[in-house]
Design an enzyme around this catalytic site. Structure first.
Site, PDB file in Angstrom:
ATOM      1  N   ASP A  88     -72.203 -40.955  50.344  1.00  0.00           N
ATOM      2  CA  ASP A  88     -73.011 -41.526  49.069  1.00  0.00           C
ATOM      3  C   ASP A  88     -72.005 -42.734  48.687  1.00  0.00           C
ATOM      4  O   ASP A  88     -70.984 -42.421  48.892  1.00  0.00           O
ATOM      5  CB  ASP A  88     -73.537 -40.389  48.289  1.00  0.00           C
ATOM      6  CG  ASP A  88     -74.670 -41.111  47.223  1.00  0.00           C
ATOM      7  OD1 ASP A  88     -75.440 -40.386  46.854  1.00  0.00           O
ATOM      8  OD2 ASP A  88     -74.866 -42.250  47.163  1.00  0.00           O
TER       9      ASP A  88
HETATM   10  C1  GLC Z   1     -76.985 -43.547  44.975  1.00  0.00           C
HETATM   11  C2  GLC Z   1     -77.909 -42.648  45.538  1.00  0.00           C
HETATM   12  C3  GLC Z   1     -78.338 -42.703  47.099  1.00  0.00           C
HETATM   13  C4  GLC Z   1     -78.619 -44.270  47.424  1.00  0.00           C
HETATM   14  C5  GLC Z   1     -77.174 -44.979  47.192  1.00  0.00           C
HETATM   15  C6  GLC Z   1     -77.436 -46.164  47.501  1.00  0.00           C
HETATM   16  O1  GLC Z   1     -76.024 -43.411  44.211  1.00  0.00           O
HETATM   17  O2  GLC Z   1     -77.491 -41.323  45.255  1.00  0.00           O
HETATM   18  O3  GLC Z   1     -79.470 -41.783  47.028  1.00  0.00           O
HETATM   19  O4  GLC Z   1     -78.967 -44.394  48.557  1.00  0.00           O
HETATM   20  O5  GLC Z   1     -76.506 -44.611  46.146  1.00  0.00           O
HETATM   21  O6  GLC Z   1     -78.096 -47.021  46.641  1.00  0.00           O
END
Ligand code: GLC
Length: 724
Positions: free
Chosen positions: A264
Site C-alpha cells: 500500500d
Molecule cells: C491508499 C489505500 C489504497 C489505495 C492506495 C492508492 O492509502 O489504502 O486502497 O489504493 O492508497 O491510492
C-alpha cells in the site's frame, strides 16, 4: 435427435480432444512466456531490475525502455477509474477526458448477492481502465466487515467469507477478462481505519484461515488475480508488507500465487526484510524515489550480498509475468469509457442492491394513481456520491440523484416538492467537537420540511450518510444517523403518515427508532451513476427489490463482537481479535443476540414459499458433493428475485463451531404464481474447519444440519446429513 453412439462416444472424444489441445496450447503459451521472461531477465542489469521494484511516480513503476518493457501503470479504485492526478502529486491533472463511470460501491455489489453482476462490474471497469491506459486496477477491495464502524465498510463486501469469495472471484475475472490486472486488497486483516498505519492485528490461525483469508485465496486460486496489495497494518507482529508467513508461506508457496505483491502507498518499512519476506513492488506517494527502500538501499543490499540476486530475479519475473498477461499480452483490448453498456451494468447492480427493510403499511410500491403530490425531503435526495474516500473517488461523467430519478419517472404525473431537511455539514478534517456539532438538528430546515410534508399525499425522506462521513482513513464514532436526521424523521412522520424512509449509506446504521415506529424503510447505497434511476424504479415498483444485507445491523454497538470484547480500536497499538471465528452473524447467532437486521435479510414486494427441501443423499464420504434442492414458489402478485441461502451447522461438534455458516446461495427469478426448482451444490470438504494444532483442514464426521433460508434468521427448511 442425438443418437446414443454420438452421445456416448463421439461427443466425449471430441470434448476430450478439445480440452487436451486447449490445455496443451495453454501449456505451450505458458512455456513460451516463461522463455521470453527468462530471456529478458538475462539481458537486464541489476540496476534495471531494482528500478522495476519501486514506484517512479504516484501510480507507476519503471519498465525497461531499451528492451521494450513499458512502465507498470496502476490506478484506483473499487468504485471506478479515478480522475487523473499529476504524475508526482495527488492534485488533479485537470484532464477533460477522464470522466468515468461511477460504479456502485462494494457493499452494494455484495447486497445484490449476484456474482454475475460482480463479473459485469469487473468487465466494465476493465474496459475503462484500458481506455485510460492503466495496466493494474487497485480493486476489488474486500476486507471482512468485522467492525460495523470501519470507514471503508462501503468499499468492502461482507462479514461472511463465502459471500466475500464468490464476489471477489467474479470481480477479478471480470477485470482481468480485459487483460487488466486486478489488485486485490488489502492483504490482510485490515478491518479498521483507526491507527491503520500501525495497528497490530493479533488473530488466531483458525480465524485467519476460516474468516480473513478465504476471499483472498479464492481470488487467486479461482479468480487468478495477477496482483495483490499488502495492507498497512501488522498481522501477529509483522508488517503485512514484510510478513513472510502471509506473503511467502501462504500466498506464494501454499496458494501458488504467480503475480506480484505491491505495498500500500507508503506501507513499506525495510529493504532486506521486505525483499526476503515476499514484497515485490514498493509503492508510495512522493520521491526522491531513488532513496526508497526498494531503490538504492536494496541495490546496495544486493551488492553487499545481504539479498541474493535470485530473490530480485523472482520479483522481476513476477512483474514481467503480470505484464505478459496485460500490457504486453496479445490482443490487448483498447478499452472504452462511459458506454451505454457500462451505464446498464451500473443500473443492474444498483437495482438489485436495494434492500427493502420494512413495508408493513404497504406504502411501497408507490401508488402513483392515487398519489398526486410527494414531498421529497433530505439532502441525500440531491447529494452526489461519486467523489470522496481518497482513492475510491470517481469523477463521474454523470450521476442521477434520487430526486432526479423520481422526477424522470413521475415528474409529469406527480407534483414533487423538495426540502433539504438537514445539512450534511461534515469534513474529515473536523475536530470531534465540530463533528458533534454537525449532528445537531437544523430546526429551520426541519420546519421547512414539515411544512412541505403537511401538504402532500406522501413523503419520501432521503437520509443516511455520504462519502465524507464514510471514508478511508477514519472510522465512524457511532451507528447513529448523522446530521440530526432522526429528529427530521420524527417531525416529518408526525405530520405525514404516508412517509417512506430511504437510508443511503455503505455500512450498518442505528435504525431502531424508525423500525419501532413501524415506518417503511428502504436501504440504498452509494449506487453509482444510475443510482437515482434504480432507486426510483424500486420505489414505483418497476423493479421488485431483491437486495439482501451483506452484513449484520446490530441493535446496539455493544452487541457486536469487537465492542462486546472491547478489542476495538485496540490497546497500545494491538487489536486482539478475541472473537476468533465468531465474526458477524456467527457471533450474533452463536451468542443468541438479536440484531436489528440480520445477515442476508431483505424483503420483496412479493412472497416466496419454500417446499420439497432435499439432499441427493443422506450419508456422504469426505470426497463427495452435496446437492440440495427445493421448490420455490412465488405466492405474491409481483415477479421477483429471491436469494436462497444454504447454511450448515455441525450437530454436537467436538470443537467450537458457529451456530451456522453460509456455504451456498442462489439468486433466482420467479414469475408471480410460478414455481421454480432451486439446486445448490457444495463439497463435503467445504464443511471443514481449520485445526490450528495440526495446521490441517478437518471435516468432522457425524451429523450436520443443512438449512435453506431467506435470510440467516429466516430458515424455511431444515435437513440432516451424515458425513462418514
Ligand atoms: C491508499 C489505500 C489504497 C489505495 C492506495 C492508492 O492509502 O489504502 O486502497 O489504493 O492508497 O491510492
Amino acid at each position: 435427435m442425438i443418437t446414443n453412439k454420438l452421445k456416448n462416444y463421439v461427443l466425449p472424444c471430441a470434448i476430450a480432444l478439445f480440452s487436451f489441445t486447449s490445455v496443451h496450447a495453454q501449456n505451450k503459451a505458458t512455456a513460451a512466456t516463461e522463455g521470453k521472461i527468462n530471456q529478458i531477465i538475462k539481458k537486464m542489469t541489476l540496476a534495471e531490475k531494482i528500478a522495476m521494484l519501486h514506484g517512479n511516480a504516484l501510480f507507476s513503476s519503471e519498465g525497461v525502455k531499451r528492451l521494450g518493457i513499458p512502465e507498470l501503470t496502476c490506478d484506483d479504485g473499487p468504485l471506478g477509474v479515478r480522475e487523473e492526478v499529476l504524475r508526482f502529486d495527488w492534485k488533479s491533472a485537470k484532464w477533460t477526458t477522464d470522466s468515468a463511470t461511477f460504479f456502485p460501491n462494494g457493499s452494494a455489489i455484495a447486497a445484490t448477492w449476484n456474482p454475475a453482476l460482480a463479473n459485469k462490474f469487473g468487465v466494465a471497469m476493465g474496459e475503462e481502465a484500458n481506455a485510460r491506459k492503466k495496466i493494474v486496477m487497485l480493486a476489488p477491495a474486500f476486507n471482512i466487515c468485522r467492525m460495523p464502524l470501519c470507514g471503508r465498510t462501503y468499499e468492502y463486501y461482507s462479514e461472511d467469507p463465502f459471500l466475500n469469495a464468490q464476489l471477489a472471484i467474479q470481480s477479478v475475472k471480470g477485470i482481468q477478462s480485459q487483460h487488466v490486472a486486478a489488485c486485490v486488497k488489502h492483504f490482510a486483516v485490515n478491518n479498521q481505519e483507526t491507527q491503520r498505519n500501525s495497528i497490530n492485528a493479533v488473530v488466531d490461525q483458525r480465524a485467519l484461515r476460516e474468516i480473513y483469508l478465504p476471499a483472498f485465496k479464492a481470488s487467486i486460486q479461482q479468480g487468478g488475480a495477477y496482483t495483490i496489495m499488502s495492507a498497512y497494518n501488522k498481522v501477529n507482529g509483522y508488517w503485512c508488507s514484510e510478513n513472510d508467513f502471509l506473503l511467502n508461506k501462504i500466498l506464494k508457496q501454499e496458494w501458488g500465487f504467480k503475480g506480484a505483491v505491491m505495498s500500500d502507498w507508503g506501507g513499506t518499512h525495510t529493504s532486506v526484510n521486505a525483499a526476503k519476506a515476499g514484497l515485490d513492488i514498493e509503492m508510495g506517494s512522493s520521491g526522491p524515489y531513488d532513496e526508497w527502500y526498494f531503490a538504492n538501499p536494496l541495490l546496495a543490499a544486493v551488492k553487499a550480498g545481504k539479498v541474493s540476486e535470485n530473490v530480485i530475479n523472482d520479483k522481476v519475473h513476477r512483474i514481467l509475468w503480470v505484464m505478459f498477461h496485460t500490457s504486453m499480452s496479445a490482443n490487448h483490448p483498447a478499452g472504452k469509457m462511459n458506454t451505454p453498456a457500462h451505464s446498464k451494468t451500473v443500473y443492474d447492480i444498483a437495482s438489485e442492491s436495494i434492500v427493502l427493510l420494512k413495508n408493513e403499511k404497504h406504502l411501497l410500491p408507490l401508488n402513483t394513481t392515487s398519489i398526486k403530490s410527494i414531498a421529497v425531503i433530505g439532502d441525500n435526495a440531491t447529494h452526489k456520491f461519486s467523489l470522496g474516500g481518497f482513492g475510491a473517488g470517481v469523477k463521474a461523467r454523470y450521476e442521477v440523484t434520487a430526486l432526479a430519478g423520481l422526477k424522470s419517472r413521475l415528474g409529469n404525473s406527480v407534483d414533487i416538492q423538495f426540502a433539504q431537511g438537514y445539512k450534511p455539514d461534515y469534513q474529515t478534517t473536523y475536530t470531534d467537537q465540530q463533528k458533534e456539532d454537525a449532528n445537531k438538528p437544523n430546526q429551520a430546515l426541519i420546519d421547512q420540511a414539515v411544512a412541505t410534508a403537511k401538504g402532500t399525499d406522501a413523503a419520501i425522506l432521503f437520509v443516511g450518510s455520504n462519502r465524507d462521513y464514510e471514508s478511508e482513513g477514519q472510522d465512524r464514532k457511532s451507528l447513529i444517523l448523522p446530521f440530526g436526521e432522526q429528529q427530521l424523521i420524527n417531525a416529518v412522520t408526525a405530520v405525514n403518515p404516508n412517509t417512506i424512509v430511504v437510508v443511503i449509506g455503505g455500512a450498518p446504521y442505528d435504525l431502531n427508532e424508525i423500525k419501532k415506529a413501524n415506518h417503511t424503510i428502504v436501504f440504498s447505497w452509494f449506487n453509482g451513476s444510475e443510482g437515482g434511476n434504480a432507486l426510483a424504479d424500486v420505489l414505483i415498483g418497476k423493479v421488485n427489490p431483491s437486495g439482501k444485507l451483506p452484513f449484520t445491523f446490530p441493535a446496539s454497538l455493544g452487541d457486536s463482537p469487537a465492542f462486546a470484547l472491547n478489542t476495538y480500536p485496540g490497546e497500545n497499538g494491538t487489536a486482539n481479535y478475541k472473537e476468533g471465528i465468531l465474526v458477524g452473524y456467527r457471533w450474533f447467532d452463536t451468542k443468541k443476540i438479536d440484531p436489528l437486521y440480520c445477515f442476508g435479510y431483505g424483503l420483496s414486494y412479493t412472497d416466496f414459499a419454500y417446499s420439497g427441501f432435499s439432499t441427493n443423499k443422506k450419508v456422504y464420504n469426505k470426497s463427495e458433493e452435496i446437492t440440495a434442492r427445493l421448490k420455490l414458489k412465488n405466492i405474491g402478485k409481483y415477479a421477483g428475485k429471491e436469494t436462497v441461502q444454504l447454511y450448515i451447522s455441525k450437530v454436537n461438534s467436538a470443537v467450537l463451531k458457529p451456530e451456522k455458516e453460509l456455504k451456498a446461495f442462489k439468486k433466482i427469478w420467479v414469475e408471480a404464481g410460478k414455481e421454480a426448482v432451486v439446486s445448490m451444490a457444495l463439497n463435503v470438504k467445504d464443511l471443514a474447519y481449520y485445526n490450528d494444532k495440526t495446521d490441517k483442514w478437518v471435516v468432522e464426521p457425524g451429523q450436520y444440519k443443512i438449512m435453506a433460508g431467506s435470510s440467516s434468521r429466516d430458515i424455511r427448511a431444515v435437513g440432516s446429513i451424515n458425513v462418514q
